[in-house]
Design a protein around this motif. Structure first.
Motif, PDB file in Angstrom:
ATOM      1  N   TRP A 117      -3.104   0.422   3.316  1.00  0.00           N
ATOM      2  CA  TRP A 117      -3.319   0.746   4.550  1.00  0.00           C
ATOM      3  C   TRP A 117      -4.115   2.296   4.528  1.00  0.00           C
ATOM      4  O   TRP A 117      -3.830   3.057   3.719  1.00  0.00           O
ATOM      5  CB  TRP A 117      -1.997   1.257   5.019  1.00  0.00           C
ATOM      6  CG  TRP A 117      -1.169  -0.028   5.384  1.00  0.00           C
ATOM      7  CD1 TRP A 117      -0.036  -0.692   4.709  1.00  0.00           C
ATOM      8  CD2 TRP A 117      -1.388  -0.714   6.750  1.00  0.00           C
ATOM      9  NE1 TRP A 117       0.275  -1.619   5.392  1.00  0.00           N
ATOM     10  CE2 TRP A 117      -0.256  -1.777   6.614  1.00  0.00           C
ATOM     11  CE3 TRP A 117      -2.091  -0.689   7.647  1.00  0.00           C
ATOM     12  CZ2 TRP A 117      -0.306  -2.671   7.429  1.00  0.00           C
ATOM     13  CZ3 TRP A 117      -1.824  -1.803   8.619  1.00  0.00           C
ATOM     14  CH2 TRP A 117      -1.210  -2.648   8.727  1.00  0.00           C
ATOM     15  N   SER A 118      -4.565   2.717   5.675  1.00  0.00           N
ATOM     16  CA  SER A 118      -5.287   3.808   5.896  1.00  0.00           C
ATOM     17  C   SER A 118      -5.409   4.223   7.251  1.00  0.00           C
ATOM     18  O   SER A 118      -5.439   3.626   8.053  1.00  0.00           O
ATOM     19  CB  SER A 118      -6.921   3.450   5.479  1.00  0.00           C
ATOM     20  OG  SER A 118      -7.775   4.846   5.549  1.00  0.00           O
ATOM     21  N   LYS A 191      -0.421   5.978  -5.315  1.00  0.00           N
ATOM     22  CA  LYS A 191      -0.206   7.261  -4.446  1.00  0.00           C
ATOM     23  C   LYS A 191      -1.003   8.555  -4.940  1.00  0.00           C
ATOM     24  O   LYS A 191      -1.031   9.552  -4.403  1.00  0.00           O
ATOM     25  CB  LYS A 191       1.266   7.558  -4.647  1.00  0.00           C
ATOM     26  CG  LYS A 191       2.053   6.355  -3.987  1.00  0.00           C
ATOM     27  CD  LYS A 191       3.768   6.877  -3.976  1.00  0.00           C
ATOM     28  CE  LYS A 191       4.300   5.743  -3.278  1.00  0.00           C
ATOM     29  NZ  LYS A 191       5.784   5.808  -3.448  1.00  0.00           N
ATOM     30  N   PHE A 192      -1.893   8.542  -6.175  1.00  0.00           N
ATOM     31  CA  PHE A 192      -2.496   9.616  -6.557  1.00  0.00           C
ATOM     32  C   PHE A 192      -3.819   9.579  -6.529  1.00  0.00           C
ATOM     33  O   PHE A 192      -4.650   8.557  -6.946  1.00  0.00           O
ATOM     34  CB  PHE A 192      -2.012  10.026  -8.078  1.00  0.00           C
ATOM     35  CG  PHE A 192      -0.646  10.695  -8.254  1.00  0.00           C
ATOM     36  CD1 PHE A 192       0.441  10.144  -8.066  1.00  0.00           C
ATOM     37  CD2 PHE A 192      -0.775  12.025  -8.503  1.00  0.00           C
ATOM     38  CE1 PHE A 192       1.590  10.778  -7.783  1.00  0.00           C
ATOM     39  CE2 PHE A 192       0.498  12.852  -8.381  1.00  0.00           C
ATOM     40  CZ  PHE A 192       1.526  12.148  -8.089  1.00  0.00           C
ATOM     41  N   SER A 235     -14.026   9.486  -6.705  1.00  0.00           N
ATOM     42  CA  SER A 235     -13.256   8.869  -5.432  1.00  0.00           C
ATOM     43  C   SER A 235     -14.004   9.275  -4.198  1.00  0.00           C
ATOM     44  O   SER A 235     -15.064   9.606  -4.144  1.00  0.00           O
ATOM     45  CB  SER A 235     -12.049   9.554  -5.496  1.00  0.00           C
ATOM     46  OG  SER A 235     -12.204  10.869  -4.771  1.00  0.00           O
ATOM     47  N   SER A 236     -13.423   8.370  -3.302  1.00  0.00           N
ATOM     48  CA  SER A 236     -14.055   8.568  -1.917  1.00  0.00           C
ATOM     49  C   SER A 236     -13.939   9.857  -1.237  1.00  0.00           C
ATOM     50  O   SER A 236     -14.376  10.007  -0.074  1.00  0.00           O
ATOM     51  CB  SER A 236     -13.577   7.403  -0.914  1.00  0.00           C
ATOM     52  OG  SER A 236     -12.064   7.825  -0.821  1.00  0.00           O
ATOM     53  N   GLY A 366     -15.946  10.223   4.174  1.00  0.00           N
ATOM     54  CA  GLY A 366     -14.833   9.946   3.138  1.00  0.00           C
ATOM     55  C   GLY A 366     -13.573  10.777   3.117  1.00  0.00           C
ATOM     56  O   GLY A 366     -13.693  12.185   2.837  1.00  0.00           O
ATOM     57  N   GLY A 367     -12.491  10.284   3.289  1.00  0.00           N
ATOM     58  CA  GLY A 367     -11.243  11.109   3.343  1.00  0.00           C
ATOM     59  C   GLY A 367     -10.645  10.569   1.921  1.00  0.00           C
ATOM     60  O   GLY A 367     -11.360   9.452   1.389  1.00  0.00           O
ATOM     61  N   ALA A 368      -9.603  10.982   1.622  1.00  0.00           N
ATOM     62  CA  ALA A 368      -8.949  10.208   0.341  1.00  0.00           C
ATOM     63  C   ALA A 368      -8.475   8.889   0.695  1.00  0.00           C
ATOM     64  O   ALA A 368      -8.393   8.645   1.765  1.00  0.00           O
ATOM     65  CB  ALA A 368      -7.938  11.209  -0.213  1.00  0.00           C
ATOM     66  N   PRO A 369      -8.286   8.112  -0.357  1.00  0.00           N
ATOM     67  CA  PRO A 369      -7.600   6.768   0.102  1.00  0.00           C
ATOM     68  C   PRO A 369      -6.213   7.200   0.801  1.00  0.00           C
ATOM     69  O   PRO A 369      -5.697   8.058   0.554  1.00  0.00           O
ATOM     70  CB  PRO A 369      -7.125   6.272  -1.247  1.00  0.00           C
ATOM     71  CG  PRO A 369      -8.120   7.037  -2.279  1.00  0.00           C
ATOM     72  CD  PRO A 369      -8.377   8.299  -1.753  1.00  0.00           C
TER      73      PRO A 369
END
Ligand SMILES: Nc1ncnc2c1ncn2[C@@H]1O[C@H](COP(=O)(O)OP(=O)(O)OP(=O)(O)O)[C@@H](O)[C@H]1O
Ligand SMILES: Nc1nc2c(ncn2[C@@H]2O[C@H](COP(=O)(O)O)[C@@H](O)[C@H]2O)c(=O)[nH]1
Length: 383
Positions: A117-118, A191-192, A235-236, A366-369
């Motif tokens: 989910w995002s 979650k990290f 990461s994104s 790009g946000g964090a996942p």
């Protein structure tokens, strides 16, 4: 001033259902509340249309509530757009990531089917700042100065750590002090954003730690080691990466000792690790800026320059946020390229929802996942 007319093609939108079935390629994704209403969780099931077999994937990320029903439509092969009914617009936009790079990576790690989910966020938000460098160089001192001088602009990403609290350190403020088994479980559940073994303990940045700061409209500061910086780079999350160097190794040792927070054995370990970290400060493509923290005030002024704090730069997100703050709720009616036409639900006129909206997903950033940022919204009064 006439707006250019936009043609929206009517695609198959799953609407007003307790469960939505969305076709993407050879698969159908069924998303919604479980049949048993007493369960608040959302189910996701995948039908392989070729083999007619069902799979129940591992679902990562914080899920929406999906209180009543939802409308859903594929954005592309990577994600499905879902708008929750009966919720103000800026709370209602969600994506189910079905084949994004993050999902692909998690699928490989877990060896099972994975979806994630995002939450859709209107506007871009400012890039977080990663501050890295050896222990004792002054990262915490510099971050604290920024936060003190610009409390409404910056917020600190509160990391998790398995190390014991120092005197005066407060749980939830300086760190989330945690058990190793708990952090390992949370890491395995995706979650990290990053984690690393540093000086004999586990440290990690939860996605929530970064996104809760960004959601408040503040720029997030991450004080993390070089391994962590490397993971964030991969990461994104789009961020600015700064490495802080000491003027000399001798001075670094002096500062670590003067701080008086570590035993002699721990100081020796941190100094050994410092050499390795300093060696990596020039790793190609890792850090955007190097700062030498000799005189604290000079270094702080240089940091402020890097962050353009002397400019009176205002983010232009407000332009887009206006519509998102409407209290009315909407549903998806159709799609045109990367724009999705949203229509107010019936009886929403009293909430000011008189026009159709176009949700533009052409410049997602790009946000964090767990967050999809860069959504734009504009009103369409006639089309
Ligand atoms: N430019 C400076 N000159 C002299 N002392 C400094 C300077 N910058 C920071 N210090 C002092 O050095 C010590 C270490 O600083 P700080 O705790 O900010 O380092 P850090 O990089 O955050 O360390 P860690 O990674 O271990 O958390 C502190 O006692 C701080 O007051
Ligand atoms: N990779 C990560 N490193 C982190 C994180 N939080 C802090 N740190 C780094 O650990 C060392 C030691 O910190 P200390 O508070 O015990 O002195 C320091 O270099 C920090 O930058 C994290 O979430 N991830």
């Amino acid at each position: 001033m006439g707006e250019e007319a936009v043609e929206f093609s009517v695609e198959k939108v799953a609407r007003d259902c307790k469960q939505s079935a969305v076709d993407v390629g050879d698969r159908t994704y069924v998303i919604g509340r479980s049949d048993d209403d007493s369960k608040s969780s959302i189910i996701v099931k995948i039908l392989d249309k070729l083999t007619q077999t069902w799979a129940v994937p591992t679902v990562l990320g914080t899920q929406p509530t999906l209180t009543k029903s939802q409308s859903a439509i594929p954005v592309n092969d990577e994600k499905i757009l879902i708008i929750e009914k009966g919720v103000p617009l800026n709370e209602s936009i969600w994506f189910l990531e079905i084949d994004t790079p993050f999902v692909k990576q998690q699928r490989k790690i877990k060896g099972t089917e994975v979806v994630s989910w995002s939450k859709g966020i209107i506007g871009v938000g400012q890039k977080p700042v990663v501050i890295s460098g050896p222990s004792g160089v002054g990262k915490g001192t510099l971050s604290a100065k920024l936060m003190k001088d610009y409390p409404s602009k910056f917020g600190f990403s509160v990391s998790h750590t398995t190390r014991s609290p120092r005197e005066k350190e407060i749980d939830g403020v300086h760190y989330h002090f945690t058990e190793r088994s708990k952090i390992e479980k949370d890491i395995s559940e995706g979650k990290f954003l990053e984690f690393a073994h540093v000086h004999g303990n586990v440290y990690g940045t939860s996605i929530e730690a970064v996104e809760s700061v960004t959601d408040e409209g503040k720029r997030c500061i991450l004080d993390i080691d070089v391994q962590g910086a490397r993971s964030v780079r991969a990461s994104s999350l789009e961020a600015i990466f700064i490495f802080v160097c000491p003027p000399s190794f001798k001075e670094l040792e002096k500062r670590l000792r003067a701080r008086g927070t570590e035993t002699e054995e721990q100081i020796q370990k941190r100094l050994r690790n410092a050499r390795a970290e300093l060696d990596q400060s020039n790793s190609p493509g890792l850090f955007d800026h190097l700062l030498v923290n000799d005189d604290l005030e000079t270094c702080y002024e240089n940091l402020k320059k890097l962050l353009s704090l002397d400019d009176d730069h205002e983010d232009s997100d407000d332009l887009f946020i206006k519509d998102g703050k409407q209290s009315a709720s909407y549903c998806i009616v159709s799609k045109h390229d990367s724009e999705f036409l949203l229509q107010p639900e019936t009886n929403e006129a009293k909430n000011g929802a008189t026009s159709l909206l176009a949700l533009d997903l052409s410049s997602l950033s790009g946000g964090a996942p767990g967050r999809t940022r860069g959504l734009k919204i504009r009103s369409i009064n006639s089309f």
